[in-house]
Write a protein that holds these residues in place. Sequence first.
Motif, PDB file in Angstrom:
ATOM      1  N   ASP A 328     137.886 -37.435  61.999  1.00 18.62           N
ATOM      2  CA  ASP A 328     137.586 -38.383  63.071  1.00 18.62           C
ATOM      3  C   ASP A 328     136.519 -39.405  62.665  1.00 18.62           C
ATOM      4  O   ASP A 328     135.922 -40.047  63.513  1.00 18.62           O
ATOM      5  N   ALA A 329     136.299 -39.558  61.377  1.00 17.84           N
ATOM      6  CA  ALA A 329     135.283 -40.508  60.911  1.00 17.84           C
ATOM      7  C   ALA A 329     135.937 -41.741  60.302  1.00 17.84           C
ATOM      8  O   ALA A 329     136.791 -41.624  59.430  1.00 17.84           O
ATOM      9  N   LYS A 330     135.549 -42.909  60.800  1.00 16.74           N
ATOM     10  CA  LYS A 330     135.847 -44.150  60.090  1.00 16.74           C
ATOM     11  C   LYS A 330     134.587 -44.532  59.342  1.00 16.74           C
ATOM     12  O   LYS A 330     133.554 -44.827  59.942  1.00 16.74           O
ATOM     13  N   ILE A 331     134.655 -44.453  58.022  1.00 15.81           N
ATOM     14  CA  ILE A 331     133.506 -44.782  57.185  1.00 15.81           C
ATOM     15  C   ILE A 331     133.754 -46.167  56.606  1.00 15.81           C
ATOM     16  O   ILE A 331     134.788 -46.393  55.979  1.00 15.81           O
ATOM     17  N   GLN A 332     132.823 -47.088  56.856  1.00 12.30           N
ATOM     18  CA  GLN A 332     132.974 -48.454  56.370  1.00 12.30           C
ATOM     19  C   GLN A 332     131.773 -48.805  55.519  1.00 12.30           C
ATOM     20  O   GLN A 332     130.660 -48.340  55.782  1.00 12.30           O
ATOM     21  N   ALA A 333     131.994 -49.637  54.528  1.00 11.41           N
ATOM     22  CA  ALA A 333     130.879 -50.028  53.670  1.00 11.41           C
ATOM     23  C   ALA A 333     130.965 -51.489  53.295  1.00 11.41           C
ATOM     24  O   ALA A 333     132.050 -52.063  53.186  1.00 11.41           O
ATOM     25  N   LEU A 334     129.807 -52.057  53.077  1.00 13.06           N
ATOM     26  CA  LEU A 334     129.656 -53.422  52.597  1.00 13.06           C
ATOM     27  C   LEU A 334     128.888 -53.385  51.300  1.00 13.06           C
ATOM     28  O   LEU A 334     127.997 -52.545  51.133  1.00 13.06           O
ATOM     29  N   GLY A 335     129.187 -54.325  50.427  1.00 13.67           N
ATOM     30  CA  GLY A 335     128.389 -54.464  49.223  1.00 13.67           C
ATOM     31  C   GLY A 335     128.711 -53.397  48.195  1.00 13.67           C
ATOM     32  O   GLY A 335     129.852 -52.972  48.053  1.00 13.67           O
ATOM     33  N   CYS A 336     127.683 -52.966  47.464  1.00 13.13           N
ATOM     34  CA  CYS A 336     127.853 -52.025  46.359  1.00 13.13           C
ATOM     35  C   CYS A 336     126.938 -50.820  46.565  1.00 13.13           C
ATOM     36  O   CYS A 336     125.938 -50.656  45.842  1.00 13.13           O
ATOM     37  N   PRO A 337     127.238 -49.944  47.539  1.00 13.37           N
ATOM     38  CA  PRO A 337     126.367 -48.783  47.800  1.00 13.37           C
ATOM     39  C   PRO A 337     126.180 -47.897  46.570  1.00 13.37           C
ATOM     40  O   PRO A 337     125.145 -47.233  46.442  1.00 13.37           O
ATOM     41  N   ALA A 338     127.161 -47.890  45.675  1.00 18.09           N
ATOM     42  CA  ALA A 338     127.054 -47.022  44.501  1.00 18.09           C
ATOM     43  C   ALA A 338     125.909 -47.439  43.585  1.00 18.09           C
ATOM     44  O   ALA A 338     125.444 -46.648  42.767  1.00 18.09           O
ATOM     45  N   LEU A 339     125.429 -48.687  43.720  1.00 16.52           N
ATOM     46  CA  LEU A 339     124.314 -49.153  42.889  1.00 16.52           C
ATOM     47  C   LEU A 339     122.963 -48.670  43.423  1.00 16.52           C
ATOM     48  O   LEU A 339     121.939 -48.816  42.766  1.00 16.52           O
ATOM     49  N   ALA A 340     122.952 -48.108  44.635  1.00 18.39           N
ATOM     50  CA  ALA A 340     121.689 -47.822  45.315  1.00 18.39           C
ATOM     51  C   ALA A 340     120.965 -46.638  44.703  1.00 18.39           C
ATOM     52  O   ALA A 340     121.574 -45.702  44.195  1.00 18.39           O
ATOM     53  N   GLU A 341     119.629 -46.698  44.777  1.00 13.78           N
ATOM     54  CA  GLU A 341     118.796 -45.573  44.354  1.00 13.78           C
ATOM     55  C   GLU A 341     118.558 -44.629  45.518  1.00 13.78           C
ATOM     56  O   GLU A 341     118.420 -43.433  45.345  1.00 13.78           O
ATOM     57  N   HIS A 342     118.442 -45.202  46.721  1.00 17.28           N
ATOM     58  CA  HIS A 342     118.269 -44.354  47.889  1.00 17.28           C
ATOM     59  C   HIS A 342     118.843 -45.052  49.117  1.00 17.28           C
ATOM     60  O   HIS A 342     119.179 -46.230  49.072  1.00 17.28           O
ATOM     61  N   SER A 343     118.966 -44.296  50.192  1.00 21.82           N
ATOM     62  CA  SER A 343     119.480 -44.851  51.437  1.00 21.82           C
ATOM     63  C   SER A 343     118.437 -44.691  52.521  1.00 21.82           C
ATOM     64  O   SER A 343     117.589 -43.796  52.456  1.00 21.82           O
ATOM     65  N   GLU A 344     118.503 -45.586  53.494  1.00 22.87           N
ATOM     66  CA  GLU A 344     117.604 -45.466  54.632  1.00 22.87           C
ATOM     67  C   GLU A 344     118.397 -45.694  55.907  1.00 22.87           C
ATOM     68  O   GLU A 344     119.136 -46.669  56.037  1.00 22.87           O
ATOM     69  N   LEU A 345     118.233 -44.747  56.827  1.00 19.80           N
ATOM     70  CA  LEU A 345     118.947 -44.828  58.085  1.00 19.80           C
ATOM     71  C   LEU A 345     118.365 -45.961  58.929  1.00 19.80           C
ATOM     72  O   LEU A 345     117.152 -46.035  59.117  1.00 19.80           O
ATOM     73  N   LEU A 346     119.216 -46.852  59.417  1.00 11.88           N
ATOM     74  CA  LEU A 346     118.746 -47.988  60.215  1.00 11.88           C
ATOM     75  C   LEU A 346     119.072 -47.831  61.691  1.00 11.88           C
ATOM     76  O   LEU A 346     118.333 -48.290  62.542  1.00 11.88           O
ATOM     77  N   GLU A 347     120.221 -47.222  61.972  1.00 11.85           N
ATOM     78  CA  GLU A 347     120.636 -47.032  63.368  1.00 11.85           C
ATOM     79  C   GLU A 347     121.304 -45.675  63.486  1.00 11.85           C
ATOM     80  O   GLU A 347     121.995 -45.235  62.574  1.00 11.85           O
ATOM     81  N   LEU A 348     121.108 -45.043  64.640  1.00 18.18           N
ATOM     82  CA  LEU A 348     121.721 -43.736  64.882  1.00 18.18           C
ATOM     83  C   LEU A 348     122.000 -43.609  66.376  1.00 18.18           C
ATOM     84  O   LEU A 348     121.112 -43.865  67.200  1.00 18.18           O
ATOM     85  N   SER A 349     123.228 -43.224  66.712  1.00 13.20           N
ATOM     86  CA  SER A 349     123.549 -43.051  68.125  1.00 13.20           C
ATOM     87  C   SER A 349     122.891 -41.770  68.643  1.00 13.20           C
ATOM     88  O   SER A 349     122.622 -40.849  67.868  1.00 13.20           O
ATOM     89  N   PRO A 350     122.616 -41.714  69.944  1.00 17.77           N
ATOM     90  CA  PRO A 350     121.919 -40.541  70.497  1.00 17.77           C
ATOM     91  C   PRO A 350     122.642 -39.227  70.194  1.00 17.77           C
ATOM     92  O   PRO A 350     121.988 -38.194  69.987  1.00 17.77           O
ATOM     93  N   ASP A 351     123.991 -39.253  70.130  1.00 19.68           N
ATOM     94  CA  ASP A 351     124.714 -38.005  69.849  1.00 19.68           C
ATOM     95  C   ASP A 351     124.813 -37.718  68.354  1.00 19.68           C
ATOM     96  O   ASP A 351     125.363 -36.692  67.949  1.00 19.68           O
ATOM     97  N   GLY A 352     124.303 -38.622  67.536  1.00 22.03           N
ATOM     98  CA  GLY A 352     124.297 -38.402  66.094  1.00 22.03           C
ATOM     99  C   GLY A 352     125.627 -38.665  65.405  1.00 22.03           C
ATOM    100  O   GLY A 352     125.730 -38.564  64.176  1.00 22.03           O
ATOM    101  N   GLY A 353     126.651 -39.038  66.165  1.00 25.20           N
ATOM    102  CA  GLY A 353     127.992 -39.194  65.590  1.00 25.20           C
ATOM    103  C   GLY A 353     128.250 -40.540  64.950  1.00 25.20           C
ATOM    104  O   GLY A 353     129.232 -40.715  64.237  1.00 25.20           O
ATOM    105  N   ARG A 354     127.385 -41.500  65.235  1.00 24.27           N
ATOM    106  CA  ARG A 354     127.583 -42.850  64.692  1.00 24.27           C
ATOM    107  C   ARG A 354     126.276 -43.289  64.050  1.00 24.27           C
ATOM    108  O   ARG A 354     125.206 -43.079  64.616  1.00 24.27           O
ATOM    109  N   PHE A 355     126.374 -43.889  62.871  1.00 21.58           N
ATOM    110  CA  PHE A 355     125.132 -44.384  62.260  1.00 21.58           C
ATOM    111  C   PHE A 355     125.397 -45.515  61.283  1.00 21.58           C
ATOM    112  O   PHE A 355     126.539 -45.755  60.869  1.00 21.58           O
ATOM    113  N   VAL A 356     124.325 -46.202  60.939  1.00 20.21           N
ATOM    114  CA  VAL A 356     124.358 -47.222  59.890  1.00 20.21           C
ATOM    115  C   VAL A 356     123.206 -46.930  58.939  1.00 20.21           C
ATOM    116  O   VAL A 356     122.081 -46.681  59.375  1.00 20.21           O
ATOM    117  N   ALA A 357     123.492 -46.931  57.649  1.00 21.62           N
ATOM    118  CA  ALA A 357     122.453 -46.704  56.642  1.00 21.62           C
ATOM    119  C   ALA A 357     122.444 -47.859  55.648  1.00 21.62           C
ATOM    120  O   ALA A 357     123.501 -48.379  55.276  1.00 21.62           O
TER     121      ALA A 357
END
Lengths: 412, 63
Positions: A328-357
């Motif tokens: 039940d997950a639609k995972i979408q990405a922009l850019g080149c996440p594989a180049l990243a050294e780390h991730s930081e959570l920017l948004e999170l829905s109250p139920d924890g089911g939706r987020f943007v990092a």
Amino acid sequence: MRLVIVGASLSGLRAAQAARRAGHEGELIVIGAEPHLPYTRPPLSKELLQGKQEIEDSALPVDELDVQWRLGTEATGLDRTRRRVRLQDGGEEHYDRLIIATGCRARRFDGPGAHLDGVHTLRTLEDAVALRAALASTRRLLVVGAGFIGCEVAASARSLGVEVTMVDIASHPLVPFGPALGKRWAQMHRDHGVELRLGPGLEALYGDTGSERVAGARLSDGTSVEADTVLIALGATLNTEWLTGSGLELDPGVACDPTLTSTRDPEILAAGDIASVPAALAGGARVRVEHWTTAAEHGQLAGRNALVAHDERTAHTAPPYFWTDQYDAKIQALGCPALAEHSELLELSPDGGRFVAACVQGRLVVGVVAVNAARRLAWYRRALQTPRPLTELKEALAQEDATLGSPVGAMP
Amino acid sequence: MIKVHIDLNLCQSHGECVAIAPDLFQLDENDFISWQEEVDDSRRADLEAAVNTCPMTAIRIEG
């Protein structure tokens, strides 16, 4: 002007359509190795495999496109001096301008047992039809490789009630989404009953004595996995062999400038999986992107650019966009996440089911990954037209009032 | 005027059209698409880009 496009998949079709829309009135020839008119591949590992779509649903609308199709024949050589593409059927096509969009094919396992019945790859419509038929009578599926195809097929097979073991030498599935979120994807598959084996590679496939039917696999850690169907999902191999000796620069994709023009020949452009194009997010280094949207964008741009002189061509600048649907997950990405050294959570829905990092390299945001957050991703797409420092992106985000919610605590 | 149709059985809220023309296409807080159904001819290029970049080929234009 005679425009020849080699490759009759998404990129080749979009190039042909764009050339006609941009006013190309001369001959337009599209050469395809597969016998089919263009079709879209994303459903092959998902809706088609799950029985929610039929074969004809994957056809791409061709409309009244005025094209001479040369289907079911591979290009076997390129003679740039005589401006001719040589074909498998012995013919040749003369071009004034050429767009190369031959894409990739599934990489095969070449170890012991690779020839056994029940061993599949997934790239073409025929592959999907064969795998769907096989899954109908499969008790345990072994998926070798936990990338996009492997994970999507694992999820589809689980929805059909098939037991699944998935192995990958990487420490987490879905490497293109970056390292920091890997544990989440691993847990998602385990939660849905996939036996996930990370670390060992495939050594050999074996059948029962006297049988040509696969019965299992031996892994590099000495363990074995029983399986009556095996999917080899080890990524893709470039269809560039026919360009050997052509004098084009292969790196190993077709090396291009930002306008998709090949570095060695302004009459030749490339599009889609095999086009190697300088990317701002990679510091100007050439990058190949094996994703649907880039293939569509490249095709549209190459079709327009092929009609004009080199110095009038426009550049491809959009950062890569890619997605996957699993469970039940639609995972979408922009850019080149594989180049990243780390991730930081920017948004999170109250139920924890939706987020943007945000996926961060140094100070710069090189990618964004969103789960079930399509509306928010559209905002990031506008915000990240050019690479930006994380601090700047967060300042812009603070002005937004329609976010999913503020993240509290650790990464999901 | 150009008529814009989106097949809601196909749309999976990728947001490609929203990125191309945010004034013509929007996603709501539940990620459902809404769009302007009649669009001026001057926006043909944007609409064609949306049609050709929609991963689900869910958008159709007429006129």
